[in-house]
Design a protein around this motif. Sequence first.
Motif, PDB file in Angstrom:
ATOM      1  N   SER A  24       0.826  -1.214   0.000  1.00 18.68           N
ATOM      2  CA  SER A  24       0.000   0.000   0.000  1.00 18.68           C
ATOM      3  C   SER A  24       0.854   1.256   0.000  1.00 18.68           C
ATOM      4  CB  SER A  24      -0.925   0.017   1.222  1.00 18.68           C
ATOM      5  OG  SER A  24      -1.815  -1.063   1.177  1.00 18.68           O
ATOM      6  N   ALA A  27       2.420   1.638  -3.354  1.00 17.22           N
ATOM      7  CA  ALA A  27       1.445   2.150  -4.315  1.00 17.22           C
ATOM      8  C   ALA A  27       1.283   3.663  -4.167  1.00 17.22           C
ATOM      9  CB  ALA A  27       0.105   1.446  -4.135  1.00 17.22           C
ATOM     10  N   LEU A  28       1.319   4.154  -2.941  1.00 13.92           N
ATOM     11  CA  LEU A  28       1.255   5.592  -2.696  1.00 13.92           C
ATOM     12  C   LEU A  28       2.480   6.296  -3.281  1.00 13.92           C
ATOM     13  CD1 LEU A  28      -0.207   7.973  -1.310  1.00 13.92           C
ATOM     14  CD2 LEU A  28       1.142   7.446   0.740  1.00 13.92           C
ATOM     15  N   LEU A  30       4.273   5.213  -5.704  1.00 19.19           N
ATOM     16  CA  LEU A  30       4.114   5.134  -7.163  1.00 19.19           C
ATOM     17  C   LEU A  30       3.178   6.221  -7.669  1.00 19.19           C
ATOM     18  CD1 LEU A  30       4.625   3.704  -9.859  1.00 19.19           C
ATOM     19  CD2 LEU A  30       2.769   2.129  -9.270  1.00 19.19           C
ATOM     20  N   ALA A  31       2.078   6.440  -6.969  1.00 18.78           N
ATOM     21  CA  ALA A  31       1.135   7.485  -7.387  1.00 18.78           C
ATOM     22  C   ALA A  31       1.805   8.859  -7.378  1.00 18.78           C
ATOM     23  CB  ALA A  31      -0.091   7.480  -6.468  1.00 18.78           C
ATOM     24  N   PHE A  32       2.565   9.149  -6.322  1.00 19.11           N
ATOM     25  CA  PHE A  32       3.284  10.421  -6.261  1.00 19.11           C
ATOM     26  C   PHE A  32       4.315  10.528  -7.384  1.00 19.11           C
ATOM     27  CE2 PHE A  32       1.928  10.872  -1.742  1.00 19.11           C
ATOM     28  CZ  PHE A  32       1.398  12.150  -1.839  1.00 19.11           C
ATOM     29  N   GLU A  34       4.421   9.025 -10.274  1.00 15.60           N
ATOM     30  CA  GLU A  34       3.774   9.165 -11.582  1.00 15.60           C
ATOM     31  C   GLU A  34       3.199  10.568 -11.773  1.00 15.60           C
ATOM     32  OE1 GLU A  34       3.341   7.059 -14.306  1.00 15.60           O
ATOM     33  OE2 GLU A  34       4.850   5.787 -13.362  1.00 15.60           O
ATOM     34  N   THR A  35       2.513  11.083 -10.750  1.00 14.99           N
ATOM     35  CA  THR A  35       1.915  12.418 -10.849  1.00 14.99           C
ATOM     36  C   THR A  35       2.982  13.492 -10.988  1.00 14.99           C
ATOM     37  OG1 THR A  35       0.018  11.700  -9.535  1.00 14.99           O
ATOM     38  CG2 THR A  35       0.395  14.073  -9.684  1.00 14.99           C
ATOM     39  N   SER A 136       9.441   5.731 -10.161  1.00  9.70           N
ATOM     40  CA  SER A 136       8.289   4.937 -10.596  1.00  9.70           C
ATOM     41  C   SER A 136       8.699   3.509 -10.937  1.00  9.70           C
ATOM     42  CB  SER A 136       7.637   5.611 -11.811  1.00  9.70           C
ATOM     43  OG  SER A 136       6.558   4.852 -12.281  1.00  9.70           O
ATOM     44  N   THR A 139       9.604   1.588  -7.807  1.00  6.46           N
ATOM     45  CA  THR A 139       8.412   1.267  -7.029  1.00  6.46           C
ATOM     46  C   THR A 139       7.640   0.114  -7.653  1.00  6.46           C
ATOM     47  OG1 THR A 139       8.280   3.596  -6.387  1.00  6.46           O
ATOM     48  CG2 THR A 139       6.352   2.249  -5.959  1.00  6.46           C
ATOM     49  N   GLN A 140       7.533   0.113  -8.963  1.00  5.69           N
ATOM     50  CA  GLN A 140       6.836  -0.984  -9.632  1.00  5.69           C
ATOM     51  C   GLN A 140       7.542  -2.314  -9.384  1.00  5.69           C
ATOM     52  OE1 GLN A 140       5.830  -0.097 -13.746  1.00  5.69           O
ATOM     53  NE2 GLN A 140       5.542   2.044 -13.207  1.00  5.69           N
TER      54      GLN A 140
END
Length: 185
Positions: A24, A27-28, A30-32, A34-35, A136, A139-140
């Motif tokens: 989790s 994933a957070l 990764l979201a940061f 990517e954004t 990214s 993280t993946q």
Amino acid sequence: MSAGHGHGADHHGPGNKGIALLISVLALVLAFAETLGKNAQTSALAHNIEASNLWAFFQAKTMRQTVLRTAAEQTAVLSSSDHAKKQTDKWLDTAKRYQSEPETGEGRDQLAARAKEAEKKRGHAVAAYHNFESASALTQIAIVLASASIVTGMVVLTWIAGGLGVLAVFFCVIGFFFPTAIHLF
């Protein structure tokens, strides 16, 4: 039948909850990443367009300046009348103004400085983008390894995933605050 229904009781044990929490958090991250990466990419494109437009304007001013200087030189050679002298001086003044217009910021000197600044901003944004892309990717990979650790039961994969996650956070911080500090690409 046992409480685990033949699937092994540790699939829902405290270790897997920790791994789920790690996934989790990854994933957070990764979201940061990517954004922030998309924002940096958009910024790089915008600064690239700005630099290109400024250099095109610079070239147009250069061509106008060259035409005026050529016309002034040709007129000076062909005619020595007062009217020709006044026109030649007017053209040369305009050509000089094309070189530097501090009040409008549209002289060649100012356009070149603005274009170079836009190129610098573009380079900064591209560097940030590359750091976020690295974060990214890390993280993946970390998410895959953490997920694989659940299936295989190999704790070492969890530790590697955690380490990659920390490294990804490091790249996010570098990309956000110090994008040109590390040059991987």
